[in-house]
Design an enzyme around this catalytic site. Structure first.
Site, PDB file in Angstrom:
ATOM      1  N   LYS A 149       0.746  -1.084  -0.040  1.00  0.00           N
ATOM      2  CA  LYS A 149      -0.002   0.103   0.039  1.00  0.00           C
ATOM      3  C   LYS A 149       0.773   1.195   0.064  1.00  0.00           C
ATOM      4  O   LYS A 149       1.290   1.667   1.074  1.00  0.00           O
ATOM      5  CB  LYS A 149      -0.937   0.143   1.118  1.00  0.00           C
ATOM      6  CG  LYS A 149      -2.153   1.064   1.055  1.00  0.00           C
ATOM      7  CD  LYS A 149      -2.334   1.780   2.383  1.00  0.00           C
ATOM      8  CE  LYS A 149      -1.212   2.843   2.717  1.00  0.00           C
ATOM      9  NZ  LYS A 149      -1.182   4.209   1.979  1.00  0.00           N
ATOM     10  N   GLU A 178      10.516   0.952   9.984  1.00  0.00           N
ATOM     11  CA  GLU A 178      11.435   1.856   9.624  1.00  0.00           C
ATOM     12  C   GLU A 178      10.605   3.135   9.835  1.00  0.00           C
ATOM     13  O   GLU A 178      10.167   3.517   8.930  1.00  0.00           O
ATOM     14  CB  GLU A 178      11.794   1.638   8.059  1.00  0.00           C
ATOM     15  CG  GLU A 178      12.442   0.205   7.834  1.00  0.00           C
ATOM     16  CD  GLU A 178      13.825   0.283   8.350  1.00  0.00           C
ATOM     17  OE1 GLU A 178      14.572   1.183   8.742  1.00  0.00           O
ATOM     18  OE2 GLU A 178      14.575  -0.725   8.308  1.00  0.00           O
ATOM     19  N   CYS A 218      14.432  10.562   6.372  1.00  0.00           N
ATOM     20  CA  CYS A 218      14.323  10.086   7.816  1.00  0.00           C
ATOM     21  C   CYS A 218      15.732  10.193   8.217  1.00  0.00           C
ATOM     22  O   CYS A 218      16.003  10.447   9.506  1.00  0.00           O
ATOM     23  CB  CYS A 218      13.807   8.514   7.845  1.00  0.00           C
ATOM     24  SG  CYS A 218      14.473   7.655   6.800  1.00  0.00           S
ATOM     25  N   GLU A 252      11.228  15.988  13.863  1.00  0.00           N
ATOM     26  CA  GLU A 252      11.789  16.033  12.519  1.00  0.00           C
ATOM     27  C   GLU A 252      11.375  17.243  11.927  1.00  0.00           C
ATOM     28  O   GLU A 252      10.063  17.327  11.513  1.00  0.00           O
ATOM     29  CB  GLU A 252      11.110  14.691  11.999  1.00  0.00           C
ATOM     30  CG  GLU A 252      11.912  13.471  12.121  1.00  0.00           C
ATOM     31  CD  GLU A 252      11.170  12.359  10.980  1.00  0.00           C
ATOM     32  OE1 GLU A 252       9.930  12.111  11.138  1.00  0.00           O
ATOM     33  OE2 GLU A 252      11.926  11.584  10.230  1.00  0.00           O
TER      34      GLU A 252
HETATM   35  P1  NAP Z   1       3.380   8.334   7.651  1.00  0.00           P
HETATM   36  O1  NAP Z   1       2.211   9.768   7.644  1.00  0.00           O
HETATM   37  O2  NAP Z   1       3.373   7.725   8.979  1.00  0.00           O
HETATM   38  O3  NAP Z   1       2.757   7.710   6.271  1.00  0.00           O
HETATM   39  C1  NAP Z   1       3.426   6.250   6.012  1.00  0.00           C
HETATM   40  C2  NAP Z   1       2.414   5.563   5.318  1.00  0.00           C
HETATM   41  O4  NAP Z   1       1.472   4.930   6.226  1.00  0.00           O
HETATM   42  C3  NAP Z   1       1.596   5.854   4.129  1.00  0.00           C
HETATM   43  O5  NAP Z   1       1.462   4.902   3.343  1.00  0.00           O
HETATM   44  C4  NAP Z   1       0.173   6.513   5.087  1.00  0.00           C
HETATM   45  O6  NAP Z   1      -0.750   6.266   4.077  1.00  0.00           O
HETATM   46  C5  NAP Z   1       0.186   5.143   5.869  1.00  0.00           C
HETATM   47  N1  NAP Z   1      -0.917   5.310   6.997  1.00  0.00           N
HETATM   48  C6  NAP Z   1      -0.993   6.588   7.533  1.00  0.00           C
HETATM   49  N2  NAP Z   1      -1.979   6.492   8.657  1.00  0.00           N
HETATM   50  C7  NAP Z   1      -2.226   5.029   8.652  1.00  0.00           C
HETATM   51  C8  NAP Z   1      -2.970   4.161   9.340  1.00  0.00           C
HETATM   52  N3  NAP Z   1      -3.749   4.650  10.364  1.00  0.00           N
HETATM   53  N4  NAP Z   1      -2.955   3.035   9.111  1.00  0.00           N
HETATM   54  C9  NAP Z   1      -2.420   2.464   8.041  1.00  0.00           C
HETATM   55  N5  NAP Z   1      -1.515   3.166   7.400  1.00  0.00           N
HETATM   56  C10 NAP Z   1      -1.338   4.398   7.505  1.00  0.00           C
HETATM   57  O7  NAP Z   1       4.697   8.946   7.108  1.00  0.00           O
HETATM   58  P2  NAP Z   1       4.814   9.847   5.739  1.00  0.00           P
HETATM   59  O8  NAP Z   1       4.356  11.174   6.168  1.00  0.00           O
HETATM   60  O9  NAP Z   1       4.535   9.024   4.540  1.00  0.00           O
HETATM   61  O10 NAP Z   1       6.526   9.668   5.520  1.00  0.00           O
HETATM   62  C11 NAP Z   1       7.372  10.385   6.490  1.00  0.00           C
HETATM   63  C12 NAP Z   1       7.707   9.467   7.699  1.00  0.00           C
HETATM   64  O11 NAP Z   1       8.192   8.320   7.190  1.00  0.00           O
HETATM   65  C13 NAP Z   1       9.050  10.367   8.431  1.00  0.00           C
HETATM   66  O12 NAP Z   1       8.600  10.316   9.791  1.00  0.00           O
HETATM   67  C14 NAP Z   1      10.102   9.593   8.254  1.00  0.00           C
HETATM   68  O13 NAP Z   1      11.214   9.770   9.073  1.00  0.00           O
HETATM   69  C15 NAP Z   1       9.638   8.191   7.910  1.00  0.00           C
HETATM   70  N6  NAP Z   1      10.721   7.371   7.078  1.00  0.00           N
HETATM   71  C16 NAP Z   1      11.483   6.541   7.666  1.00  0.00           C
HETATM   72  C17 NAP Z   1      12.372   5.735   6.920  1.00  0.00           C
HETATM   73  C18 NAP Z   1      13.203   4.690   7.460  1.00  0.00           C
HETATM   74  O14 NAP Z   1      13.675   3.938   6.754  1.00  0.00           O
HETATM   75  N7  NAP Z   1      13.422   4.720   8.857  1.00  0.00           N
HETATM   76  C19 NAP Z   1      12.540   6.066   5.598  1.00  0.00           C
HETATM   77  C20 NAP Z   1      11.545   7.037   4.932  1.00  0.00           C
HETATM   78  C21 NAP Z   1      10.647   7.647   5.703  1.00  0.00           C
HETATM   79  P3  NAP Z   1      -1.360   7.573   3.373  1.00  0.00           P
HETATM   80  O15 NAP Z   1      -0.421   8.114   2.352  1.00  0.00           O
HETATM   81  O16 NAP Z   1      -2.700   7.248   2.940  1.00  0.00           O
HETATM   82  O17 NAP Z   1      -1.592   8.579   4.524  1.00  0.00           O
END
Ligand code: NAP
Length: 482
Positions: free
Chosen positions: A178, A254, A288, A385
């Site tokens: 997804k 992650e 991240c 962040e």
């Molecule tokens: P996010 O808001 O946590 O969303 C990530 C994914 O989760 C998206 O596909 C989102 O779908 C989905 N999601 C959100 N709420 C959900 C729920 N209640 N149930 C199931 N799925 C849900 O993060 P983001 O804004 O896309 O990405 C930024 C974050 O990712 C930052 O915190 C960054 O540090 C982290 N990140 C970490 C790594 C690592 O390897 N450690 C790498 C890259 C990014 P929707 O798009 O529909 O909201």
């Protein structure tokens, strides 16, 4: 091929490209213009479960496919991604905003996971040994975990999925991905590329949705799902860990970071400035592993700050497809507001803006490269962040002091240290509470290295030899051999 043609907007479930059961769609926009570039099927829970049906049906055949054949299909995916790099890169830039050169680098990075895990697929090994008391033999048999659910973020629309799909397929698992609602197109294109490469139906399913909570919770509640791998914020990661607990799923997490980048007085400042630019500005700071706090040892603070600020001020902002652009838009208006608020908060507490002109007028979600000095310890940006092109510079006088500050966060993903001293670097490597460390380097991502955090930055590793283990269960047999 027109990557925005209707066939690319549908869900990939089993051998079909199909609309959502409800017929619903949602819009994807170019963050540089705010204009809609595509409509994509908006899956509901029933569509998610249909993908799980497909992944479950495909599992016996795929896990029994000879590892060499699985490896060849991953190699074919690597080759196809590499040959079609320009097409994939342009799509990444269009839906996510990063400059084209960085999108090309993401394609190379994402493709490399397929090559790496093609090599790993034929090296999965068990063990046979004598029990210490000599009474029997011990046999361990690695087996694919089963159908896996992947939830990925928008900041690396290809690589974050590739990092999960490649090891899962190498291990013999089937998958449902997804992607983030803001960047679903690249994952659909990857599924098309893998279909054309010959990956059998049901092994790679992609479900796009605006209703992530509904779809993912239905998948996690179904006992056929055996693994969740999530990349995204720590906040959403906590929610999904709770849901995964219901069926005691294997999980890889992650999550977010708050990286400290430490420049010691004995560093080569050319290397430190180059490294800080990469660590801060790769992916427009939306990474991240982006440097979130830059600590510079007092004797070189002025010189480092002047040189870094000059480089930040010389960057050119614009549409990622335009020539000469180094800084694209942020993903959406909320991100711009969040970053603008963080800068206002720091300035309100006494920070000075050295570079940066604040939120610009006009279309698109832009925020200019910004450098702040005299940032007080209680500024919110030091705890959150930033996820954008804003660099707070702070100073330090002793290694113990900076180590304590760097570790004073719930995150533990990565840190960066610039020093010519070997013992000093090793002391930082031992003392910093992070899963990863860049020593005289601002770029650490590499498919052949174990990527992952400690503390609230995550659980598990992606890439490297460890990466495939995340998709294998071990059965142990005790064998009596009189
Ligand atoms: P996010 O808001 O946590 O969303 C990530 C994914 O989760 C998206 O596909 C989102 O779908 C989905 N999601 C959100 N709420 C959900 C729920 N209640 N149930 C199931 N799925 C849900 O993060 P983001 O804004 O896309 O990405 C930024 C974050 O990712 C930052 O915190 C960054 O540090 C982290 N990140 C970490 C790594 C690592 O390897 N450690 C790498 C890259 C990014 P929707 O798009 O529909 O909201």
């Amino acid at each position: 091929m027109n990557v925005l043609a209707p066939g690319h907007r549908r869900l990939r479930i089993g051998d079909a490209w199909r609309d959502a059961t409800s017929g619903a769609t949602f819009e994807v926009e170019d963050p540089a213009t705010g204009k809609t570039i595509a409509e994509v099927a908006d899956a509901g829970a029933a569509d998610g479960l249909a993908a799980l049906d497909a992944a479950s049906e495909a599992l016996p055949g795929w896990s029994a496919t000879p590892p060499r054949r699985r490896s060849e299909l991953l190699t074919a995916t690597y080759r196809s991604l590499t040959e079609r790099s320009e097409e994939v890169a342009r799509l990444i830039t269009l839906e996510m905003g990063k400059p084209l050169a960085e999108a090309r680098a993401e394609v190379a990075y994402g493709a490399e996971f397929f090559r790496w895990f093609a090599e790993e697929a034929v090296r999965v090994e068990g063990r046979y040994n004598t029990a210490p008391n000599g009474g029997y033999r011990i046999l361990t048999v690695p087996k694919p975990v089963g159908p896996c659910v992947f939830v990925t973020p928008w900041n690396f629309p290809l690589a974050m999925g590739a990092r999960k799909i490649a090891p899962a397929l190498a291990a013999g698992c089937t998958t449902i991905t997804k992607p983030a609602a803001q960047t679903p197109l690249t994952m659909l294109l990857l599924a098309r590329i893998m279909e054309e490469a010959g990956v059998p139906p049901g092994v790679v399913n992609v479900v796009t949705t605006k209703r992530a909570g509904e779809v993912v919770s239905a998948l996690l509640a179904d006992t056929r799902t055996r693994k969740l791998s999530f990349t995204g914020s720590t906040e959403v990661g906590r929610v999904l860990l709770r849901q995964a607990a219901g069926n005691v799923l294997r999980t890889s997490m992650e999550l977010g970071g708050n990286a400290a980048l430490i420049v010691c007085a004995d560093a080569d400042l050319d290397v430190a400035v180059d490294g800080a630019m990469v660590a801060k500005m790769r992916n427009i700071g939306e990474s991240c592993i982006a440097a979130n706090r830059i600590y510079v040892e007092e004797p070189v603070r002025e010189e480092f700050t002047a040189r870094f600020a000059e480089r930040m001020g010389a960057l050119s902002m614009g549409h990622g497809l335009d020539d000469g652009v180094n800084v694209g838009p942020l993903i959406d208006g909320d991100s711009v507001t969040k970053i603008d608020d963080l800068v206002a908060d720091a300035v309100g507490r006494g920070a000075r803006v050295l570079v940066g002109s604040g939120r610009p007028d006009g279309p698109g979600h832009f925020y200019p490269p910004t450098v702040l000095v005299d940032v007080p310890e209680d500024a919110r940006m030091l705890r959150t962040e930033i996820f954008g092109p804003v660099a707070p510079i702070l100073s330090f006088t002793t290694d113990d002091e900076v180590m304590a500050k760097a570790n004073d966060t719930e995150y533990g993903l990565v840190a960066y240290v610039f020093t010519r001293g070997l013992q000093r670097a090793l002391r930082f490597a031992e003392g910093l509470d992070t899963g990863m460390l860049g020593i005289n380097r601002g770029l650490i991502s590499d498919p052949s290295a174990p990527f992952g955090g400690v503390k609230q930055s995550g659980i598990g590793k992606e890439g490297s030899h460890e990466g495939i283990g995340e998709y294998l269960d071990l059965t142990y047999a005790a064998i009596d051999l009189p």
